[in-house]
Motif scaffolding. Structure first.
Motif, mmCIF file in Angstrom:
data_model
loop_
_atom_site.group_PDB
_atom_site.id
_atom_site.type_symbol
_atom_site.label_atom_id
_atom_site.label_comp_id
_atom_site.label_asym_id
_atom_site.label_seq_id
_atom_site.Cartn_x
_atom_site.Cartn_y
_atom_site.Cartn_z
ATOM 1 N N VAL A 229 1.297 -1.285 0.216
ATOM 2 C CA VAL A 229 -0.145 -0.027 0.128
ATOM 3 C C VAL A 229 0.869 1.271 0.397
ATOM 4 N N THR A 230 2.001 0.822 0.126
ATOM 5 C CA THR A 230 2.876 2.552 0.318
ATOM 6 C C THR A 230 3.477 3.007 -0.980
ATOM 7 N N THR A 231 3.589 4.195 -1.236
ATOM 8 C CA THR A 231 4.387 4.395 -2.453
ATOM 9 C C THR A 231 5.513 3.478 -2.360
ATOM 10 N N ASN A 232 6.250 4.328 -1.709
ATOM 11 C CA ASN A 232 8.422 3.965 -1.620
ATOM 12 C C ASN A 232 8.243 2.544 -1.610
ATOM 13 N N ILE B 5 7.756 3.104 7.942
ATOM 14 C CA ILE B 5 7.082 4.554 7.694
ATOM 15 C C ILE B 5 7.768 5.398 7.972
ATOM 16 N N ASP B 6 7.966 5.275 8.961
ATOM 17 C CA ASP B 6 8.914 5.960 10.434
ATOM 18 C C ASP B 6 9.548 6.136 10.709
ATOM 19 N N PRO B 7 11.371 4.687 10.212
ATOM 20 C CA PRO B 7 11.878 4.734 11.801
ATOM 21 C C PRO B 7 12.520 5.084 12.936
ATOM 22 N N THR B 8 12.821 7.030 12.405
ATOM 23 C CA THR B 8 12.818 7.391 13.582
ATOM 24 C C THR B 8 12.165 7.896 14.202
ATOM 25 N N GLY B 9 11.125 7.507 13.939
ATOM 26 C CA GLY B 9 9.525 8.673 14.602
ATOM 27 C C GLY B 9 9.696 9.741 15.286
ATOM 28 N N LYS B 10 10.538 10.841 14.318
ATOM 29 C CA LYS B 10 10.275 12.187 15.211
ATOM 30 C C LYS B 10 9.258 12.411 13.760
ATOM 31 N N VAL B 11 8.831 12.159 12.300
ATOM 32 C CA VAL B 11 7.610 12.835 12.689
ATOM 33 C C VAL B 11 6.739 13.060 13.141
ATOM 34 N N PHE B 12 6.229 14.479 13.485
ATOM 35 C CA PHE B 12 4.953 14.562 14.311
ATOM 36 C C PHE B 12 3.927 14.059 13.690
ATOM 37 N N LYS B 13 3.069 13.949 12.354
ATOM 38 C CA LYS B 13 2.199 13.675 11.736
ATOM 39 C C LYS B 13 2.308 12.587 10.541
ATOM 40 N N GLN C 77 -0.484 10.441 1.479
ATOM 41 C CA GLN C 77 1.433 11.438 1.031
ATOM 42 C C GLN C 77 1.878 10.145 1.151
ATOM 43 N N VAL C 78 2.456 8.753 2.145
ATOM 44 C CA VAL C 78 2.676 7.715 1.884
ATOM 45 C C VAL C 78 2.235 6.519 1.186
ATOM 46 N N THR C 79 0.454 6.788 0.725
ATOM 47 C CA THR C 79 -0.206 6.042 0.253
ATOM 48 C C THR C 79 -0.614 6.636 -1.002
ATOM 49 N N GLN D 202 0.698 11.358 -10.592
ATOM 50 C CA GLN D 202 0.465 10.326 -12.247
ATOM 51 C C GLN D 202 -0.092 9.649 -11.598
ATOM 52 N N ASP D 203 0.523 8.825 -9.903
ATOM 53 C CA ASP D 203 0.587 7.566 -9.933
ATOM 54 C C ASP D 203 -1.811 7.448 -9.223
ATOM 55 N N VAL D 204 -1.659 8.664 -8.939
ATOM 56 C CA VAL D 204 -3.059 8.726 -7.982
ATOM 57 C C VAL D 204 -4.399 8.506 -9.341
ATOM 58 N N ILE D 205 -3.709 8.983 -10.568
ATOM 59 C CA ILE D 205 -4.660 9.233 -11.548
ATOM 60 C C ILE D 205 -4.382 7.623 -12.198
ATOM 61 N N ASP D 206 -3.230 7.331 -12.678
ATOM 62 C CA ASP D 206 -2.979 5.851 -12.589
ATOM 63 C C ASP D 206 -3.970 4.764 -12.042
ATOM 64 N N MET D 207 -4.381 5.054 -10.630
ATOM 65 C CA MET D 207 -5.039 4.081 -10.260
ATOM 66 C C MET D 207 -6.526 4.506 -10.162
ATOM 67 N N VAL D 208 -7.070 5.828 -10.080
ATOM 68 C CA VAL D 208 -8.762 5.747 -11.085
ATOM 69 C C VAL D 208 -8.334 5.460 -11.889
#
Length: 1663
Positions: free
Chosen positions: A371-374, A379-387, A392-394, A415-421
């Motif tokens: 499900v993730t884009t990369n 997703i957050d190995p450091t745990g520093k992302v506030f939110k 943004q990740v899918t 473009q990924d969203v457009i291709d999915m739709v």
């Protein structure tokens, strides 16, 4: 303008902003100028609109006046006409209505226009004020413009210097801009080229898609149309099939019902016979002393026990089947449960395997990477992302999708969203959404933002502060002046407040002192405006100003006087009169008033005193005292005027002298729409408002003379005052006549004088209603007194009555003269009378011609001209209460609504006598006056009931149609006459006819003219042999059903014909046509029939055989031949005339006349043939068809029954008379002139071997004058017949030879019909082709009988049951059926090949025969297979060699199998075996006598041993204690002696009282081994019933190969009652055992010498 002036002071602005300020000021000045000019222009336009609306109002007022004048002119003609509106012509009425409508419309338009003009005038005043303000503003703007021009000149010079330096900068900037614009233009052209290419591609794709879509739509439409057509055809076929199935079902149901009815009647007869037999048996049992109830009960219980046993067995089978089904169901359920448990266990194992940590982590990691884009699992190995945002990740579709921009996503994520739709909807593009794609901007668009700053719109907003020109002193004032005080400053009264000239000091302060700006001088415009404002202010003060207090505007009169009038009534000179009034301020706030002077002519007569109040607050009052001093005897009518700040007001003053002051309540007395017969009294109120009483009189305006009073009118007026009933015309008649109105018939005298004709009768009836419209006592429409009196200050009521008896308009002009005064009053009496509101639409209800005892209905339409509902009651004279009724007889009739009363009229023959003089008995016409009673209507409503009476009966010439006996296969006809007894024509029809009945002509429907009589043919064809007795119902248009009785006894035809109607095909003279009919004797007796052909010399019909005797069940073929002679043709002269088309027309009674040489039709003068013989019709060329003779002949068949035992009747013997009616066969023939001829119409090819070919020639002759093209048809394309050569046209007078071929492909007779059609001549030739394909045919002797084998197959069965023991075949009827055990018996079967081809056969055993003890088959046939040469025979030898005795016969079936045989041949072998030479069996004259008939073969001992082991068998039986069953008895049961036995023949009685057994001796292979046998019969003497049985012979001997019949006779005692005595019949069944002891002949060594056969005798004995 203050802010504009402030802008002209540029000292506080830097120089570079002077131009902007001046430009802004100039723009604002221009804007202000435009606004002011626009207001001035709009003011002028609005004033023009107001003037136009005013002029239009004037025109509409004039038009309304003209319309009113035209209407009043027509209205005057209405008023002048004596009948008013009802008497005016329709054209004038329509003109009056149109003028009235026009007047109403004009007034409505005038009112609307007046309101519009007033509204526009107000708008014009407002616009004028705004225009004045705009002019003042323009004057100020002009001064500002001068200052602006001065400042603008300096600014222009400064800008010139600045422009020289700025121009160089602008040139450089323009060059840069030009280069930039060219670059953009190039890019734009490139974009246009790419867009054009894209558009071209899209157009191509669109065209391609359009073509594909069009083809797909076309194909879909084609498929849909095809499906629709297919479904419609299927529906039609299904509908036709259903119709055919329904018709077939109905036909089958009718046939089954008819057969069932016949069987039911036969069963009923049988049941009756059984009932009689049961009664007879009941009596016999009683006579024999038995209990019949017990016997019958026992029999019923046995029968019920059998039924119950069968029911229980069926129930057991049903339960077994249910148990088996339940077991299967439970097995299926258990299997499913096992499978479900297995699946659950697999799921549990799978779940258990998935619960490990590694499995869970792998599943989560796979999910995150999917499900993730990369494609990461963390997703957050450091745990520093506030939110963490999921978008943004899918790759998901968020709210920004479709907007084309998302700052938080890069192009790759978008473009990924457009291709999915897009992946969710494959195969789609922009397509129809291409229009939503944003287009590129055109050249010339300003893509740059405007520079901010400068003088925008915000610079034009007024600065918030002190407005220029505002007086500071005014702004600092805290109080407000009273506007009313300011308005009253202009008044000249010293008591009022001061003038507006004295204002506070602040109002006069000079503007220069405020420090704002210098005070401007007034221009000429300002001076004019000030003068105009002062004039308008003065007018407003004189007329009053609007008072506003608390936000409310006061409207109305500010002061109110109480009382509102100063009245001095009936004054006298020299006296003083005082009145006081109270003046109250009713306005919203302070107000004041001033009293104005009275006119000089009366000012000396009045004196006013009051206290001056000054300013009066709201609600304050002032008392005024007025003193009146009369000096002249004259009336004074004036007003006391006041002036207040809100406007002037006044109080009326009236001073009146003493006088006679007459007045009336109205000068026009109207009686509008008074109903005829009613009286309406108008109370004219005459008032005397003076102090003097007076008398008054009515004067004639033409002569001015007083009208003398009428005593009758005075009396009527007095009654009206007292409230009593006033006499008026028909209602004022005597009450004795009132009752006679409801029954005019009852008022007639005893002696009646009838009218002569219908017209006089109707006039007599109408005279009853006309008598109600006559005046009596000299009264007229208007009735009133002409004199009266009235006192002082009083009034009197003068009554004027209007009582019209005719519709119309009445007018009288009168003058009222009063004593003591010269004043007269003109009075107009205008009266309008209308017709009664309730009336009958048709004064004469014509029932036309009515039939006695018949119900007729008519609508009595009662109409209501009035405006309210009325109650109406339809009255029936007592004399007509049995004939006339109403529904409803009472009702409320609404205005303008037709109330329909249904009158039921059922006349009888008595109505003429009841109607009295209102009837003409001889002519049967009545005209009776009828009444509709309306309680609220003075005049009754009469109408006339007119009717002509007659009977509606039809009658038959015979009351009963008796057909007597009629066969179920035949139809009989009777002729009856139907007569119309009525004076009206009426249609008739026979309805509800049974299927057996047919009525002609026209299927029983027709028309009978008055008193007409017609012949009706009634055909009856019974469909079941039952008795018919019913009524034929006929209905007429009079709805009076009539019936005629029909009787017939359906009889089963003794002889049944396969066809009763034969329609021969068309033939020519000299031809012969033969048809076959099969006749079958369906009775149990011999029948002799004989045909009698009617008119054989004309019918040319022969039947063969003509006379024949048929045995019961026998069928004989009848050939009916039609052989017209060859000379049966028109004459030669007629033939030549026919060829030339000039044949003379010969007609006879509307049909073509026969030719002179035509012997078929009868003589023209001869009577026609009777219907039961036939009918002949001959046509010639002049008719609808060429020469032809159409005939129908009824061939009677007379049948006579020959009782059984009687010798056949010889034709020469005297024959008994016939009792039954004859049978008939109808033969239809058609004779035509020959044109095409053939050698033969039946071509027989004979027998021909399968696979061979045979050709026969056939010649076709053309006897006509034109070529004859032939079209063949009818032959089967795959059949054995065909035409070898080609077929061409047959020339005139020539022939064509055809070669017909027969080539059979299978055995059997083949027949086809060749049809040669000639469309040119309209002729058809039919040739019957016949041939037989031959295959080998097997003939078996002895002959077989068609039946079913023991296996249920149908075949020809040859039975061998007699055997020879001497080695030679037994002759037919010889041999013995019984064989000694161990001997060999033989028989012979002969197989013959009757064809010309060899035949091969072989034997096939249908069952396994019963075997001997050592496994050898007891039957042997040789040879089992062989080949039989043509026309040769083969003998089969059959050996029968049993080795042990059985209770049952040895039976065996074998089939002789031959290839391609039509019928199967089966040989059935039957034989019986005995251990001894002498045997005893049942005689076969009873039921279940022998052992093998009563014991099932399945009961045979399958473990029996040969005689060699008999000792061992006996020893085994003794050891086991099993007893071998004894041989069953031979049972002889004698028939019970029942009632009705006397009807039996002697042979039947003897056969019922005798039964027999056969004692036989078997012929042995070795005659020396045995010999003759003897027998002796011994009856059980111990049984008391043995005396009733005897045997003949009771002993004897039997030679080998012979059988002797021993007869047992049963002689019961005589029945009780047969000897003349009586009693109850009682009886019982008795059984006696007889032993047949056989000796002699061959016997085994271990058998006893004597063999005993038991015979059980059963008989019924009456006690």
């Amino acid at each position: 303008m203050s802010y504009l002036i402030s802008r002209l002071n540029l000292s506080h602005l830097p120089p570079h902003k002077h131009h902007g300020a001046l430009l802004a000021a100039a723009n604002e000045i221009g804007h202000k100028t435009d606004v002011c000019n626009k207001k001035i222009r709009l003011s002028g336009e609005q004033q023009a609109v107001a003037d136009a609306e005013k002029e239009r109002l004037s025109g509409l007022v004039a038009e309304a006046a003209e319309a009113e004048a035209a209407f009043l002119e027509v209205q005057q003609s209405y008023d002048a006409h004596p009948l008013g509106r009802q008497g005016m012509p329709p054209e004038l009425v329509r003109e009056h209505d149109a003028l009235l409508q026009n007047l109403q419309v004009s007034r409505s338009v005038e009112k609307t226009q007046r309101e519009l003009a007033s509204r526009e005038a107000k708008v014009a005043v407002v616009a004028a004020h705004e225009a004045a303000a705009a002019e003042a503003e323009l004057a100020k703007v002009a001064d500002v413009e001068e200052d602006l021009a001065r400042l603008n000149e300096g600014e222009v010079s400064r800008k010139r210097q600045f422009a020289r330096g700025a121009s160089k900068s602008e040139v450089k900037a323009s060059l840069r801009l030009e280069r930039r614009q060219r670059k953009k233009a190039a890019e734009y052209d490139k974009g246009l080229t790419a867009a054009a290419a894209t558009e071209q591609i899209q157009v191509g794709v669109a065209r391609k898609n359009h073509k594909e879509v069009a083809e797909r739509v076309k194909e879909t439409t084609k498929i849909a149309n095809g499906s629709k057509q297919f479904m419609e055809e299927a529906r039609q076929v299904d509908h036709q099939n259903r119709v055919a199935a329904t018709l077939e079902l109905k036909a089958n149901t009718d046939a089954s019902t008819a057969a069932l009815r016949g069987r039911n009647e036969r069963n009923a007869k049988k049941e009756a016979e059984k009932t009689r037999a049961r009664k007879k048996e009941f009596d016999e049992i009683l006579k024999m002393g038995g209990n019949p109830y017990v016997t019958f009960k026992k029999r019923d219980m046995e029968r019920a026990a059998v039924i119950e046993e069968k029911r229980e067995r069926d129930k057991v089978k049903h339960h077994q089947s249910q148990l088996a089904a339940k077991m299967v169901k439970e097995d299926e359920y258990n299997r499913k449960e096992d499978e479900q448990q297995k699946r659950n266990k697999e799921h549990e194992d799978e779940y258990r395997n998935e619960q490990g940590k590694e499995v869970i982590e792998k599943r989560n990691r796979d999910y995150l990477m999917s499900v993730t884009t990369n494609k990461t699992d963390l997703i957050d190995p450091t745990g520093k992302v506030f939110k963490i945002e999921a978008s943004q990740v899918t790759t998901i579709q968020d709210a920004s999708f479709g907007l084309g921009y998302n700052p938080r996503k890069d192009k790759t994520q978008l473009q990924d969203v457009i291709d999915m739709v897009h992946s969710k909807y494959p195969g789609t593009g922009t397509a129809e959404y291409a229009r939503l794609v944003p287009k590129k901007k055109e050249l010339g668009e300003n893509n740059f933002e405007e520079e901010k700053g400068g003088a925008g719109l915000e610079g034009l907003v007024e600065p918030k502060g002190i407005q220029p020109g505002k007086n500071v002193g005014d702004m600092n004032r805290t109080g407000k002046e009273d506007p009313e005080e300011l308005e009253l400053d202009l008044m000249a009264d010293a008591s009022m407040p001061g003038s507006r000239a004295t204002t506070p000091g602040t109002r006069g302060t000079d503007i220069h002192e405020t420090g704002a700006f210098p005070k401007p001088k007034r221009s000429k415009f300002e001076e004019n405006a000030l003068k105009k404002a002062r004039d308008m202010q003065r007018i407003r003060l004189e007329e009053g100003t609007e008072q506003v207090a608390g936000g409310r505007v006061f409207k109305g009169q500010a002061f109110v006087a109480k009382p509102d009038e100063i009245l001095f009534k009936d004054f006298v000179l020299g006296k003083f009169y005082k009145r006081k009034i109270l003046i109250t301020n009713v306005s919203l706030t302070f107000n004041n008033f001033k009293i104005l002077d009275l006119p000089e002519t009366i000012t000396d007569f009045f004196e006013i005193k009051y206290t001056r109040p000054g300013r009066m607050s709201a609600g304050r009052s002032v008392l005024l005292e007025i003193t009146f001093m009369p000096k002249l005897n004259e009336d004074i009518i004036e007003e006391l005027s006041f002036l207040s700040s809100t406007g002037p007001f006044s109080v009326p003053i009236r001073c009146l002298t003493q006088k006679v002051t007459p007045s009336v309540s109205t000068d026009t007395i109207r009686f509008d729409s008074i109903v005829m017969g009613e009286q309406v009294t108008f109370p004219l109120k005459i008032n005397n408002n003076g102090a003097k009483p007076t008398m008054y009189h009515f004067l004639d305006p033409d002569t001015m003379e007083r009208i003398e009073p009428n005593e009758a009118i005075l009396a009527r007026q007095a009654l009206a005052k007292e409230g009593g009933e006033s006499p008026r015309s028909p209602a004022a008649k005597d009450k004795t006549k009132k009752d006679s109105l409801h029954s005019p018939i009852a008022a007639e005298a005893e002696e009646i004088e009838y009218c002569k004709d219908e017209k006089e009768l109707v006039e007599q009836s109408e005279a009853v209603g006309a008598a109600c419209l006559e005046y009596t006592d000299g009264l007229s429409e208007l009735q009133y007194s002409t004199i009266g009196s009235v006192g002082s200050y009083t009034s009197t009521t003068h009554y004027i009555t209007f009582a019209p008896l005719s519709p119309g308009r009445f007018r009288e002009n009168r003058i009222l003269q009063f004593e003591g005064t010269d004043e007269t009053i003109k009075i107009s009496i205008v009266a309008t009378s209308i017709k009664v509101p309730i009336y009958v639409k048709e004064p004469i209800v014509d029932m036309q011609c009515c039939v006695y005892d018949k119900l007729y209905r008519a609508k009595i339409v009662v109409k209501n001209r009035g405006k309210i509902s009325f109650k109406a009651h339809a009255k029936v004279p007592p004399e007509l209460k049995d004939f006339v009724s109403f529904n409803p007889d009472m009702g409320f009739i609404q205005p303008d609504v037709d109330f329909e009363i249904q009158m039921k009229f059922r006349p009888t023959a008595e109505i003429l006598a009841k109607c009295g003089k209102y009837a003409i008995p001889g002519q049967e016409v009545i005209a009776v006056p009828m009444l509709v009673y309306v309680p609220e209507q003075a005049l009754p409503v009469y109408y006339t009931l007119l009717a002509k009476l007659t009977t509606g009966r039809v009658s038959f010439s015979d009351p009963v149609i008796n057909f007597n006996d009629c066969y179920v296969t035949q139809a009989m006809m009777k002729v009856v006459k139907l007569k119309n007894e009525s004076r009206l024509p009426q249609k008739f029809g026979f309805v509800n006819l049974r299927p057996e009945v047919e009525v002609q002509p026209n299927d029983g429907f027709g028309v009978l003219l008055p008193l007409e009589e017609k012949e009706i043919n009634v055909f009856f064809k019974p469909i079941s042999a039952i008795s018919h007795d019913f009524d034929l119902n006929i209905i007429t248009t009079m709805n009076m059903p009539t019936s005629i009785r029909l009787k017939c006894q359906g009889v089963e035809s003794p002889i049944k014909f396969t066809h009763t109607v034969l329609k021969f095909s068309s033939c020519c003279p000299g031809d012969k046509i033969t048809h076959s009919v099969f006749a079958t004797n369906t009775t149990n007796c011999r029948q002799v029939f004989e045909f009698a052909v009617p008119k054989p010399e004309k019918s040319f019909i022969r039947i063969s055989p003509n006379v024949e005797t048929l045995e019961p069940g026998q069928t004989v073929r009848l050939e009916i031949e039609y052989d017209p002679p060859s000379n049966l043709l028109p004459s030669a002269a007629a033939q030549s005339a026919d060829a030339e088309g000039e044949e003379e027309k010969k007609t006879l009674e509307g049909e073509d006349a026969p030719s002179e040489t035509d012997p078929s039709p009868s003589d023209p003068d001869a009577p026609p043939l009777p219907y039961y013989e036939g009918a002949v019709r001959t046509s010639t060329k002049d008719g609808d068809e060429p020469w032809s003779v159409h005939s129908r002949w009824s061939l009677p068949c007379f049948v006579r029954e020959i009782p059984n035992g009687q010798a056949p009747i010889s034709p020469r013997m005297e024959q008994p008379p016939l009792v039954a009616p004859p049978l008939f066969i109808d033969v239809h023939t058609c004779l035509v002139k020959r044109i095409l001829d053939i050698d033969t119409s039946n071509l027989d090819f004979g027998q021909l071997a399968v696979g061979q070919v045979r050709v026969f020639p056939l010649r076709v002759r053309n006897l006509g004058n034109i070529p004859a093209p032939l079209i063949p048809s009818g032959l089967n394309s795959t059949g054995p017949f065909c035409i070898v050569n080609a077929i061409h046209d047959v020339p005139p007078k020539e022939f064509l030879q055809l070669s017909l071929q027969f080539a059979p492909i299978a055995q059997g007779v083949r027949s086809e019909t060749l049809v040669l059609s000639c469309p040119t001549l309209g002729k058809t030739l039919t040739i019957v082709l016949k041939g037989e394909g031959v295959s080998p045919v097997l003939v078996v002797k002895p002959d077989g009988v068609t039946g079913e084998t023991w296996g249920g197959e149908s075949a020809s069965i040859t039975t061998i049951e007699r055997w020879s023991t001497d080695g030679k075949p037994a002759a037919p009827g010889e041999g013995c059926k019984h064989v000694l055990a161990g001997d060999v018996a033989t028989s012979e079967i002969v197989l013959s090949n009757s064809s010309v081809f060899p035949l091969r056969y072989h034997l096939e055993n249908l069952e396994r025969p019963h075997e001997n003890f050592f496994g050898k088959v007891c039957y042997d046939i040789t040879p089992p297979e062989a080949e039989i040469q043509p026309l040769q025979d083969v003998k089969l030898k059959v050996n029968f060699q049993p080795d042990h005795e059985r209770l049952w016969s040895y039976k065996f079936e074998t089939k002789i199998s031959v290839p391609n045989q039509v019928e199967e041949h089966v040989v059935r072998l039957v034989g019986r075996c005995w251990n001894r030479q002498v045997y005893v069996v049942g005689g076969g004259d009873g039921e279940l006598e022998d052992e093998e008939e009563r014991v099932e073969e399945g009961m045979e001992d399958r473990f029996g041993l040969p005689r060699l082991l008999l000792g061992e068998e006996q020893k085994a039986l003794e050891e086991t204690g099993i007893k071998k069953p004894d041989r069953p008895n031979i049972v002889l049961k004698f028939r019970k002696d029942e009632e009705g036995e006397g009807e039996l023949t002697e042979e039947e009685k003897k056969a019922g009282s005798e039964r027999s057994v056969l004692v036989g001796c078997i012929a042995l292979n070795d005659p020396k081994m045995g010999g003759a046998g003897t027998f002796e019969i011994e009856v059980d003497k111990d049984n008391g019933s043995s005396v009733y049985f005897s045997a003949t012979p009771d002993k004897g001997s039997v030679a080998p190969g012979q059988e002797l019949r021993v007869a047992f006779k049963f002689t019961p005692p005589q029945k009780p009652g047969q000897d003349g005595g009586g009693g109850i019949e009682v009886g019982q069944w008795t059984k006696v055992l007889a032993k047949v002891k056989c000796k002699g002949g061959y016997r085994p060594d271990d058998d006893p010498e004597e063999k005993v056969f038991n015979v059980l005798l059963e008989g019924y004995i009456h006690v």
